[in-house]
Design an enzyme around this catalytic site. Structure first.
Site, short mmCIF file in Angstrom:
data_model
loop_
_atom_site.label_atom_id
_atom_site.label_comp_id
_atom_site.label_asym_id
_atom_site.label_seq_id
_atom_site.Cartn_x
_atom_site.Cartn_y
_atom_site.Cartn_z
N HIS A 1 64.36 30.37 32.41
CA HIS A 1 64.72 31.38 31.39
C HIS A 1 63.55 32.35 31.17
O HIS A 1 62.40 32.01 31.43
CB HIS A 1 65.08 30.68 30.09
CG HIS A 1 66.44 30.05 30.10
ND1 HIS A 1 67.05 29.56 28.97
CD2 HIS A 1 67.30 29.83 31.12
CE1 HIS A 1 68.25 29.07 29.29
NE2 HIS A 1 68.41 29.21 30.60
N GLU B 1 62.04 33.29 28.49
CA GLU B 1 60.98 32.80 27.60
C GLU B 1 60.05 31.83 28.34
O GLU B 1 58.83 31.83 28.12
CB GLU B 1 61.57 32.05 26.40
CG GLU B 1 62.49 32.87 25.51
CD GLU B 1 63.95 32.71 25.90
OE1 GLU B 1 64.27 32.75 27.11
OE2 GLU B 1 64.79 32.54 24.99
N CYS C 1 67.50 29.47 23.40
CA CYS C 1 68.29 28.24 23.49
C CYS C 1 67.40 27.07 23.05
O CYS C 1 66.21 27.24 22.76
CB CYS C 1 68.79 28.02 24.92
SG CYS C 1 67.51 27.48 26.08
N CYS D 1 64.21 26.56 25.28
CA CYS D 1 63.15 27.54 25.05
C CYS D 1 62.55 27.38 23.66
O CYS D 1 61.33 27.52 23.48
CB CYS D 1 63.70 28.95 25.24
SG CYS D 1 64.18 29.24 26.96
#
Lengths: 146, 146
Positions: free
Chosen positions: B55, B57, B85, B88
């Site tokens: 992801h 992040e 999410c 993260c």
């Protein structure tokens, strides 16, 4: 339900945790098994890599995806010596892994402290496999650190 | 409290999200700022890397740690176009980041749906910065996928 192979694979995860311990990392290890084969191993590397995301489970998930050539671990079981944290539980959620088996609880940073259901709805979770050995490694590590 | 620089940095995160879009990735982007400098950027690479952990992040956190040579982002702000999410949010928790600023909500996979406080107790969180632009990118992407 815990099956007779669970202790066998947890012993492999414990070997990974001992490898982490040898490198002065928090001793947590993981393996991922698919259809009776160990397809990935990992241990905590947060100090070695200077990276908070380098948990045993994250290493093993990335490695298993590479092995399988796909993002989803729907035929796999992850064995990890300590209850996954929120980050690793979230990653396991995205992977749609079939089963998560862990050793000892982590009352402080384990995902249960933060939420009850971070996984895919089909994922089966079992805790407490070789819990004493898994916890003993952690206790030894933190005793030496004090 | 949102400050006047927040929109400026969120625009950079939006540029990262657009870069993800160009590679047919879910368009989410992130930047990390320390003392007025952008020290890391990232965008979603889950398809490109066949890795659910890739992801925006996570890329940015790993990159910022490398830049700083340390695991803790206690002087940093992360800007991300969509509510993080659980994975993260958990990673941001470990990093002890000072501030998290996100664009639009993610009612389905955002961390709020699973837990209320995944961050370090000192971390300040703000949502809703350029939320419409951030959401519009996501809507465009999923409309094309249908």
């Amino acid at each position: 339900m815990i099956n007779r192979d669970d202790e066998k694979y947890m012993r492999l995860a414990l070997q990974e945790a001992q490898e982490a311990m040898r490198h002065d990392e928090v001793p947590i290890g993981a393996v991922i098994v698919s259809q009776g084969h160990v397809i990935a191993r990992g241990h905590n590397l947060t100090e070695t890599l200077t990276d908070v995301t380098a948990h045993a489970e994250m290493q093993a998930i990335t490695s298993a995806q590479t092995y399988l050539g796909g993002k989803y671990l729907t035929q796999c079981t992850l064995y990890v010596t300590v209850e996954p944290c929120l980050m690793c539980a979230g990653a396991l959620g995205w992977s749609q892994i079939a089963r998560v088996v862990y050793g000892c609880d982590d009352p402080k940073r384990g995902y249960h402290t933060y939420c009850q259901q971070p996984f895919h709805k089909k994922t089966v979770v079992e805790g407490g496999v070789l819990a004493e050995q898994c916890a003993a490694l952690m206790q030894d590590f933190f005793k030496k650190k004090r």
